[in-house]
Design a protein around this motif. Structure first.
Motif, mmCIF file in Angstrom:
data_model
loop_
_atom_site.group_PDB
_atom_site.id
_atom_site.type_symbol
_atom_site.label_atom_id
_atom_site.label_comp_id
_atom_site.label_asym_id
_atom_site.label_seq_id
_atom_site.Cartn_x
_atom_site.Cartn_y
_atom_site.Cartn_z
ATOM 1 N N PRO A 469 -35.657 -24.974 -21.417
ATOM 2 C CA PRO A 469 -34.928 -24.970 -20.149
ATOM 3 C C PRO A 469 -34.477 -23.568 -19.740
ATOM 4 O O PRO A 469 -33.952 -23.388 -18.634
ATOM 5 C CB PRO A 469 -33.723 -25.863 -20.453
ATOM 6 C CG PRO A 469 -33.475 -25.682 -21.910
ATOM 7 C CD PRO A 469 -34.846 -25.534 -22.521
ATOM 8 N N THR A 498 -36.290 -30.820 -14.850
ATOM 9 C CA THR A 498 -36.827 -29.989 -15.929
ATOM 10 C C THR A 498 -35.770 -29.724 -16.991
ATOM 11 O O THR A 498 -36.037 -29.831 -18.194
ATOM 12 C CB THR A 498 -37.356 -28.665 -15.360
ATOM 13 O OG1 THR A 498 -38.419 -28.935 -14.448
ATOM 14 C CG2 THR A 498 -37.876 -27.759 -16.470
ATOM 15 N N VAL A 499 -34.554 -29.377 -16.552
ATOM 16 C CA VAL A 499 -33.481 -29.133 -17.515
ATOM 17 C C VAL A 499 -33.171 -30.409 -18.288
ATOM 18 O O VAL A 499 -33.005 -30.384 -19.525
ATOM 19 C CB VAL A 499 -32.220 -28.611 -16.794
ATOM 20 C CG1 VAL A 499 -31.048 -28.521 -17.769
ATOM 21 C CG2 VAL A 499 -32.487 -27.249 -16.172
ATOM 22 N N GLY A 550 -41.903 -27.409 -19.465
ATOM 23 C CA GLY A 550 -41.126 -27.391 -18.243
ATOM 24 C C GLY A 550 -41.587 -26.267 -17.343
ATOM 25 O O GLY A 550 -42.183 -25.298 -17.774
#
Length: 574
Positions: A469, A498-499, A550
């Protein structure tokens, strides 16, 4: 002892026969749901780093769950630039998300992101997209149901020009399990007629041949019934059923052959059925008893291997051997006593066959044994030399950890793995999840250590990149990326997803995904162990957990690829 046992069989033969039929019927009924109770899992070592890491990833992450998979869709007619592509690929992904057998919890990737956020999940050919899906079913259940789901998806969308593959460790090993079971079943169907022919040749009697299957039927029936009861309380591997069948059929035929041959020989010598039974139990009965004991004890060594799948196989073998022995020295003698000399009925005359002589000295095997005993060294040398010659090539044998290459190229799972490597890079199909947990919540105080760990992982040999991340968080706060977690709710939807794919909802666990530059089974693909700073409570690479690289919300990150599943374990960090 043998005589007293024979007396008991003669006295209580009908009671023993009735008890056998009742127990066998009950076991058969209990065994009916066995296949549905068995698990496709059992490959984790209890308490290992890989198991602990897998447990840490089971909840709290977007696109991760109890088990994970990557839905790969390849459109043979359209590219992502065509308006029809999104609708066609979306239907394929939704078919997976809506399948009640999989109980999809969340997804992350092409299906869940928008605009430029999807680019990292689109293959080089612009026809292939991937979406990670977290499932709320355990790994064992996933391995059991995914082969059927994969087959249905392939058949459903093939006519539309869509290739849909479920890529994950669960789908791969589920496919291996299914192929193994199918192959073993085919082998058993081929072996059964051969065994029947061999027994007819050995017994020269239809009745004796039929009676020999009493032991097989009893041993397998009782074993499956007991395994079904145990599977209701404990996890048992799907391999236990085939292992028990394979070994059970072999030892049952052997043990019944020993008992029936001796009993028939005694009858041919003119003894009545009781005397024949006593002699059989005193000689062949003891042989079977000790043979079964040795097999069961030697197989029990497998219980020392700390894998449930190996323990399940050992349990199945020990149980079926024990029941084969019990059937041979208790059930089979009852049936033989009731049949008496009728066991010799239904004589089969083989072409060129001769009547068997009752004189031992005229037996060809006896004559061969006497020749060997006269010159034992001379007879020992040829087979010893042959065995050594056959063993020599084993010195150069090389092994590897099973990956998708063990699956036939015609399999949709193999197709998905190969296409992943082709479109997203060789190491995309074998990422390594480094799971970091902290005391309390992840905050700015952990930033330096987390960033340092990511850099150290990038510096390991054979590491192509490390996905985390941090890239997204740096876009918010370049100087203090971890501190940007405080403003997660205010981030764009794609960046937030994504995080949340890498950081747990309770903020105490973060995942760093190491993408190697080779196949999972390549000798140099596994980086060496690294150690974290003292701030981290644990750091492990998980086994068989689906993952994804990610992508920060900027167009320049086209090289950040999607990834699927890995297989081995990392080391823990203090």
């Amino acid at each position: 002892m043998a005589e007293r046992f024979a007396h008991a069989i003669r006295r209580y033969r009908w009671l023993l026969l009735a008890a056998w039929l009742v127990v066998l019927t009950g076991a058969g009924v209990a065994a009916l749901p066995l296949a549905g109770k068995l698990s496709g899992g059992g490959w984790y070592v209890s308490g290992s780093d890989s198991q602990l890491a897998a447990q840490a990833l089971r909840s709290g992450f977007t696109g991760r769950g109890e088990s994970n998979l990557v839905v790969l869709v390849h459109d043979e007619r359209h590219t992502v630039a065509d308006p029809q592509f999104a609708e066609r690929a979306g239907r394929a992904v939704n078919a997976v998300l809506d399948d009640d057998r999989l109980d999809a919890a969340s997804s992350y990737g092409w299906m869940s992101l928008t605009g430029d956020g999807r680019d990292a999940f689109v293959g080089d050919d612009r026809r292939t997209v991937v979406t990670l899906v977290g499932l709320d079913v355990d790994d064992g259940t996933a391995r059991r149901v995914l082969p059927d789901v994969q087959g249905e998806l392939a058949d459903r969308f093939a006519a539309e020009g869509l290739r849909v593959s479920l890529v994950s460790a669960a789908s791969l090993f589920g496919e291996i399990n299914a192929l193994s079971q199918s192959s073993l079943t085919e082998a058993e169907l081929i072996a059964f007629p051969l065994i029947l022919v061999i027994l007819l040749w050995l017994y020269r009697s239809v009745v004796a041949t039929a009676v020999s299957f009493v032991v097989s039927m009893t041993a397998l029936g009782l074993t499956f019934g007991l395994l079904s009861l145990l599977a209701s309380r404990f996890e048992l591997s799907i391999f236990v059923q085939n292992a028990a069948t394979m070994i059970g059929l072999g030892v049952s035929v052997d043990y019944s052959l020993i008992i029936i041959s001796r009993y028939a020989e005694e009858l041919r010598r003119g003894r009545d059925r009781f005397e024949a039974l006593v002699t059989t139990l005193r000689t062949s009965g003891e042989t079977v008893l000790f043979s079964g004991l040795i097999v069961a004890l030697s197989t029990s060594a497998l219980f020392l291997v700390p894998l449930n799948v190996i323990g399940s196989i050992a349990l199945g073998i020990v149980l079926v051997v024990a029941f084969a022995v019990l059937s041979s020295v208790l059930v089979l003698p009852v049936v033989l006593y009731l049949l008496g000399d009728r066991v010799l009925k239904g004589a089969v005359k083989l072409p060129g066959g001769r009547a068997r002589s009752l004189e031992v000295s005229e037996n060809p095997w006896y004559r061969l044994a006497m020749r060997i005993m006269r010159r034992p060294v001379l007879w020992l040398l040829p087979p010893a030399i042959a065995l050594i010659a056959l063993a020599v090539p084993g010195l150069g044998m090389s092994t590897f950890t099973p990956d998708a290459r063990v699956v036939p190229t015609s399999s949709p799972v193999r197709y998905g793995y190969d296409l992943m490597r082709e479109q997203f890079g060789t190491g995309a199909a074998s990422p390594m999840q480094v799971v970091v947990t902290v005391a309390g919540e992840l905050n700015d105080a952990h930033g330096a250590a987390l960033t340092g760990l990511a850099e150290r992982l990038r510096g390991l040999p054979h590491v192509e990149r490390v996905d985390s991340p941090l890239d997204v968080l740096r876009a918010v706060d370049p100087a203090r990326p971890v501190a940007a977690l405080a403003g997660l709710d205010r981030m764009p939807a794609d960046a937030r997803q994504t995080v949340e794919h890498f950081v747990s909802a309770d903020r105490d666990t973060v995942v760093l995904e190491v993408i190697p530059d080779g196949d999972a089974a390549s000798p140099g693909s596994s980086p060496s162990t690294t150690r974290c700073g003292p701030r981290w409570r644990s750091c492990r690479r998980t086994a068989c957990a689906a993952s994804s690289a990610g992508r920060p919300p900027r167009a320049s990150t086209r090289t950040r690829r999607s990834a699927t599943s890995c297989r081995t374990s990392w080391a823990s960090c203090s």
